[in-house]
Design a protein around this motif. Structure first.
Motif, PDB file in Angstrom:
ATOM      1  N   GLY A 227       0.787  -1.230   0.000  1.00 15.86           N
ATOM      2  CA  GLY A 227       0.000   0.000   0.000  1.00 15.86           C
ATOM      3  C   GLY A 227       0.817   1.277   0.000  1.00 15.86           C
ATOM      4  N   VAL A 228       0.267   2.293   0.641  1.00 13.34           N
ATOM      5  CA  VAL A 228       0.916   3.604   0.644  1.00 13.34           C
ATOM      6  C   VAL A 228       2.204   3.597   1.449  1.00 13.34           C
ATOM      7  CG1 VAL A 228      -1.225   4.866   0.258  1.00 13.34           C
ATOM      8  CG2 VAL A 228      -0.492   4.381   2.590  1.00 13.34           C
ATOM      9  N   ILE A 229       2.334   2.678   2.398  1.00 11.71           N
ATOM     10  CA  ILE A 229       3.584   2.595   3.167  1.00 11.71           C
ATOM     11  C   ILE A 229       4.729   2.236   2.236  1.00 11.71           C
ATOM     12  CG2 ILE A 229       4.784   1.327   4.988  1.00 11.71           C
ATOM     13  CD1 ILE A 229       2.116   1.046   6.425  1.00 11.71           C
ATOM     14  N   GLY A 230       4.503   1.260   1.357  1.00 14.13           N
ATOM     15  CA  GLY A 230       5.528   0.892   0.385  1.00 14.13           C
ATOM     16  C   GLY A 230       5.851   2.020  -0.569  1.00 14.13           C
ATOM     17  N   VAL A 231       4.837   2.760  -0.985  1.00 14.57           N
ATOM     18  CA  VAL A 231       5.057   3.886  -1.902  1.00 14.57           C
ATOM     19  C   VAL A 231       5.918   4.959  -1.223  1.00 14.57           C
ATOM     20  CG1 VAL A 231       3.946   5.735  -3.204  1.00 14.57           C
ATOM     21  CG2 VAL A 231       2.937   3.454  -3.171  1.00 14.57           C
ATOM     22  N   LEU A 232       5.624   5.268   0.017  1.00 18.96           N
ATOM     23  CA  LEU A 232       6.410   6.275   0.729  1.00 18.96           C
ATOM     24  C   LEU A 232       7.876   5.861   0.815  1.00 18.96           C
ATOM     25  CD1 LEU A 232       3.992   7.156   3.683  1.00 18.96           C
ATOM     26  CD2 LEU A 232       4.434   8.505   1.635  1.00 18.96           C
ATOM     27  N   ILE A 233       8.125   4.596   1.139  1.00 18.19           N
ATOM     28  CA  ILE A 233       9.508   4.111   1.228  1.00 18.19           C
ATOM     29  C   ILE A 233      10.187   4.190  -0.136  1.00 18.19           C
ATOM     30  CG2 ILE A 233      10.955   2.099   1.702  1.00 18.19           C
ATOM     31  CD1 ILE A 233       8.812   1.200   3.730  1.00 18.19           C
ATOM     32  N   ALA A 234       9.486   3.743  -1.179  1.00 20.89           N
ATOM     33  CA  ALA A 234      10.073   3.707  -2.520  1.00 20.89           C
ATOM     34  C   ALA A 234      10.398   5.111  -3.035  1.00 20.89           C
ATOM     35  CB  ALA A 234       9.130   2.987  -3.480  1.00 20.89           C
ATOM     36  N   VAL A 235       9.474   6.057  -2.863  1.00 27.33           N
ATOM     37  CA  VAL A 235       9.698   7.421  -3.357  1.00 27.33           C
ATOM     38  C   VAL A 235      10.793   8.111  -2.546  1.00 27.33           C
ATOM     39  CG1 VAL A 235       8.641   9.667  -3.751  1.00 27.33           C
ATOM     40  CG2 VAL A 235       7.365   7.592  -4.259  1.00 27.33           C
ATOM     41  N   TRP A 236      10.873   7.799  -1.277  1.00 30.30           N
ATOM     42  CA  TRP A 236      11.967   8.333  -0.459  1.00 30.30           C
ATOM     43  C   TRP A 236      13.322   7.881  -1.009  1.00 30.30           C
ATOM     44  CZ3 TRP A 236      15.044   5.713   3.511  1.00 30.30           C
ATOM     45  CH2 TRP A 236      15.813   6.595   4.275  1.00 30.30           C
ATOM     46  N   LEU A 237      13.430   6.599  -1.381  1.00 32.20           N
ATOM     47  CA  LEU A 237      14.673   6.104  -2.001  1.00 32.20           C
ATOM     48  C   LEU A 237      14.890   6.751  -3.367  1.00 32.20           C
ATOM     49  CD1 LEU A 237      14.459   2.292  -1.142  1.00 32.20           C
ATOM     50  CD2 LEU A 237      15.957   4.003  -0.113  1.00 32.20           C
ATOM     51  N   LEU A 238      13.804   6.947  -4.119  1.00 36.71           N
ATOM     52  CA  LEU A 238      13.904   7.596  -5.424  1.00 36.71           C
ATOM     53  C   LEU A 238      14.524   8.987  -5.301  1.00 36.71           C
ATOM     54  CD1 LEU A 238      13.071   7.755  -8.497  1.00 36.71           C
ATOM     55  CD2 LEU A 238      10.942   8.792  -7.688  1.00 36.71           C
ATOM     56  N   SER A 239      14.153   9.720  -4.282  1.00 40.54           N
ATOM     57  CA  SER A 239      14.684  11.076  -4.115  1.00 40.54           C
ATOM     58  C   SER A 239      16.198  11.059  -3.921  1.00 40.54           C
ATOM     59  CB  SER A 239      13.993  11.768  -2.933  1.00 40.54           C
ATOM     60  OG  SER A 239      14.348  11.171  -1.700  1.00 40.54           O
ATOM     61  N   PHE A 240      16.688  10.099  -3.150  1.00 38.58           N
ATOM     62  CA  PHE A 240      18.133   9.991  -2.947  1.00 38.58           C
ATOM     63  C   PHE A 240      18.848   9.585  -4.240  1.00 38.58           C
ATOM     64  CE2 PHE A 240      16.848   9.593   1.521  1.00 38.58           C
ATOM     65  CZ  PHE A 240      17.746  10.461   2.114  1.00 38.58           C
ATOM     66  N   LEU A 241      18.275   8.629  -4.959  1.00 43.55           N
ATOM     67  CA  LEU A 241      18.911   8.151  -6.176  1.00 43.55           C
ATOM     68  C   LEU A 241      18.951   9.235  -7.243  1.00 43.55           C
ATOM     69  CD1 LEU A 241      20.199   5.865  -7.733  1.00 43.55           C
ATOM     70  CD2 LEU A 241      17.901   5.083  -8.407  1.00 43.55           C
ATOM     71  N   GLU A 242      17.866   9.988  -7.401  1.00 41.11           N
ATOM     72  CA  GLU A 242      17.845  11.079  -8.382  1.00 41.11           C
ATOM     73  C   GLU A 242      18.944  12.105  -8.101  1.00 41.11           C
ATOM     74  OE1 GLU A 242      14.479  12.969 -10.576  1.00 41.11           O
ATOM     75  OE2 GLU A 242      13.375  12.193  -8.838  1.00 41.11           O
ATOM     76  N   LYS A 243      19.036  12.514  -6.842  1.00 41.91           N
ATOM     77  CA  LYS A 243      20.047  13.509  -6.480  1.00 41.91           C
ATOM     78  C   LYS A 243      21.450  12.963  -6.698  1.00 41.91           C
ATOM     79  CE  LYS A 243      16.914  15.464  -3.037  1.00 41.91           C
ATOM     80  NZ  LYS A 243      16.581  15.539  -1.585  1.00 41.91           N
ATOM     81  N   PHE A 244      21.646  11.682  -6.411  1.00 41.44           N
ATOM     82  CA  PHE A 244      22.960  11.065  -6.606  1.00 41.44           C
ATOM     83  C   PHE A 244      23.321  11.016  -8.090  1.00 41.44           C
ATOM     84  CE2 PHE A 244      25.432   7.209  -7.515  1.00 41.44           C
ATOM     85  CZ  PHE A 244      26.554   7.456  -6.748  1.00 41.44           C
TER      86      PHE A 244
END
Length: 650
Positions: A227-244
């Motif tokens: 659910g939304v818990i997984g989405v929050l975790i995934a998008v949080w990781l996405l933000s780090f990867l994009e910046k990297f």
């Protein structure tokens, strides 16, 4: 010019202008502003703007305006921002806001609380959709039940049920996409990519013939798992990867390479790791809540009912939305929301008790009349900030009333809501399985609990009649009147004379010149200020020490004649947490003029605080009296005839 446009304009000015606004949004009751610099906000002026119920000064600055009004003011707020030709670009504001935030050290600005606020901010823009779609779902459910019972013709009404469900499903079926977009905005990723990550969890295209297997259990993944818990975790990781990635990928190919690599890596992580992991968290979390309410029953309901109102007061209640959503996805309803809704019932009951007991206080009754209807419908902030919180004790008794209502719902058990919406009466159409009568009984218990507790124990004496909330000193009398009555002259004469001595060596300045709006606006009371040059604060009066702040930076005194005053050493010295101050007396101790009260480290305070300027405020003057300053500039400790008490000019 509309009144909402004028309100928005006044708020923008008090917030420090468009150059001080990094971002803004709104929920059902609050305009939430992310300021560039909190120090530029004139809170006293904001509270004076017509329609403002209260404020919460946090990482985001929250202005409580109430339901309906906030939407219109927020719309006009965006317009007045654009009208301001001096407004810098959004990129400049964001950059400047980030720099300022890194320097801002607020007492309650912990990483955990910041994370909770971010999570809350992800869901706040979705609340209107939850409310509207939830009520539509409730109507569809009533129609469907009526068709099943044979009360409505299926051939005629089934199409309307289908249409209503299509409207409802537009938010609930694709909620993870909306959450992904908003989460990306909050975490600093690309919103469109966040939406795609949310969409991945729907497993579009996966069939029973060609499933994707859970690598941990060797069972097929299900759409929406985690659910939304997984989405929050995934998008949080996405933000780090994009910046990297953007540190190394050239600008010329960034638009092609960065999103491709980011989606591929985070997409694979989401499918094979995050969805199974978040699914485990979700199922255990929901199971834990169900177990607690099942085993805890009355006690669990009471604790939750008591605790929720403080969360609403702090604006942190939005962080529970992901839990409600997961419970709805898992079980078709959230059994947590009806219990938490009882806190609103408690404050409604408390407010009704105030109305009955304080009916002579016309200004309080006027506020109650305006805030109570929306409170009954489940929007509690106007009651919190306009009525019960300022009075103190009613807030506590309202919490107890909410606990009583929560205990009743906990006793019944299995009372749930099929969607998220306001509490109070507005939640009735959303109660699952036709158990709305049990919910209403809980509401009535909350009303009764809040009313009785407040009526018996929660009515402040100062609220009972108009104007009695100020412990007024007798109005200034003439010397002839004083002589005739035989009263002591010091506080009743038009001059304080020798009844007040200067407590420091230093430079006397008018209160209006203090560089702090709370004091200069005389919001706390009239008085004056002094910039001290010696390190010992002595008592300026004969009387009693009534309060010493835990951080030792402020002391409250009361004269033998009942005049109360506050000595606040320096500005923003509360942040020093007592360092630089040595208290020489105790609360309740009798003092004479010249009794040493406090030792201060002048050099440390000067270097560490905003200012050494020390306001001296008379907090309970009659509304007809004011302080007139007789001396300014440098004066020595112990001198008299510094101020006089005079009648205000009509």
């Amino acid at each position: 010019m509309s009144k909402h446009h004028q309100t928005a304009k006044e708020l923008l000015q008090a917030l420090g202008g468009s150059s001080n606004i990094a971002n803004y949004t709104h929920c059902m009751t609050r305009l939430r502003v992310t300021p560039v610099d909190h120090n530029r906000i004139d809170e006293a002026s904001i509270k004076q703007v017509k329609g403002v119920v209260g404020v919460v000064n946090d990482d985001t600055y929250q202005i409580i305006l109430g339901p309906g009004v906030v939407t219109k003011v927020a719309e006009q707020f965006g317009i007045v921002l654009q009208e301001d030709s001096a407004a810098p670009s959004s990129e400049d504001l964001t950059s400047k806001g980030t720099d300022m935030k890194s320097e801002l050290k607020k007492k309650n600005n912990t990483p955990f609380k910041n994370f909770l606020r971010k999570v809350g901010s992800i869901f706040i823009p979705l609340i209107p959709a939850f409310v509207g779609a939830g009520l539509i779902a409730g109507i569809a459910s009533i129609l469907a039940n009526s068709i099943t019972a044979g009360d409505l013709d299926k051939d005629t009404w089934q199409q309307y049920v289908t249409i209503l469900n299509v409207i409802k499903n537009a938010i609930f079926s694709y909620l993870v996409i909306y959450v992904g977009i908003n989460a990306a905005k909050e975490f600093g990723a690309t919103p469109a990519l966040g939406g795609v990550i949310g969409g991945i969890t729907l497993l579009t295209g996966v069939t029973e013939e060609f499933p994707i297997m859970n690598i941990f259990t060797d069972q097929p993944l299900t759409a929406g798992q985690g659910g939304v818990i997984g989405v929050l975790i995934a998008v949080w990781l996405l933000s780090f990867l994009e910046k990297f990635l953007r540190r190394f990928i050239p600008d010329a190919i960034d638009i092609i390479v960065t999103p491709t690599i980011a989606l591929l890596i985070v997409g694979l992580l989401t499918i094979f790791f995050i969805m199974p992991f978040a699914g485990l968290i979700s199922s255990n979390l929901i199971g834990g809540i169900d177990w607690t309410l099942e085993r805890g029953g009355v006690f669990a309901g009471f604790v939750l009912g008591v605790a929720f109102l403080p969360l609403v007061m702090l604006g942190l209640h939005q962080v529970l939305i992901p839990i409600h959503i997961e419970m709805i996805n898992t079980a078709g309803m959230t059994i947590l929301l009806p219990i938490l809704a009882m806190s609103g019932a408690g404050q409604v009951g408390a407010t009704l008790a105030l109305w009955v007991r304080c009916r002579k206080n016309k200004s309080l009754v006027t506020i109650i009349k305006g805030a109570l209807p929306v409170g009954i419908l489940g929007i509690g902030e106007p009651l919190i900030y306009g009525v019960i919180l300022p009075l103190g004790r009613p807030f506590i008794t309202a919490c107890i009333g909410g606990g009583i209502g929560g205990a009743v719902i906990g006793m019944f058990g299995n009372v749930g809501s099929i969607a998220i919406g306001p509490s109070g009466l507005a939640l009735i159409p959303l109660i699952a399985h036709g158990l709305w009568l049990k919910y209403i009984i809980g509401l009535l218990a909350g009303y009764a609990g809040g009313f009785i507790c407040t009526y018996l124990f929660g009515i402040p004496k100062e609220a009972i009649t108009e104007g009695s909330n100020n412990k007024e000193v007798p109005e200034a009398k003439t010397k002839t009147e004083v002589a005739a009555t035989g009263e002591k002259k010091e506080m009743n004469d038009t001059t304080l004379g020798s009844a007040f001595n200067l407590p420091f060596d230093g430079y006397i300045v008018p209160l209006e010149e203090v560089p702090d709006a709370v004091f200069s606006s005389k919001m706390m009371g009239d008085g004056f200020a002094i910039e001290p040059t010696n390190n010992t604060l002595v008592s300026p009066i004969n009387g009693e020490v009534v309060s010493i702040f835990p951080t030792k930076h402020a002391i409250g005194l009361k004269t033998d004649q009942g005049l109360e005053l506050l000595i606040h050493v320096g500005l923003e010295t509360v942040n020093l947490n007592g360092k630089g101050f040595t208290c020489l007396i105790k609360e309740g101790e009798k003092v004479k003029q010249g009794t040493p009260l406090l030792k201060i480290d002048l050099n440390y305070i000067k270097q560490s605080a905003k200012s050494l300027v020390t306001p001296i405020i008379f907090t309970n003057l009659s509304e007809h009296n004011q302080i007139q300053l007789l001396k300014t500039g440098y004066n020595e400790q112990g001198i008299t005839n510094i101020i006089e008490l005079v009648s205000k000019k009509q």
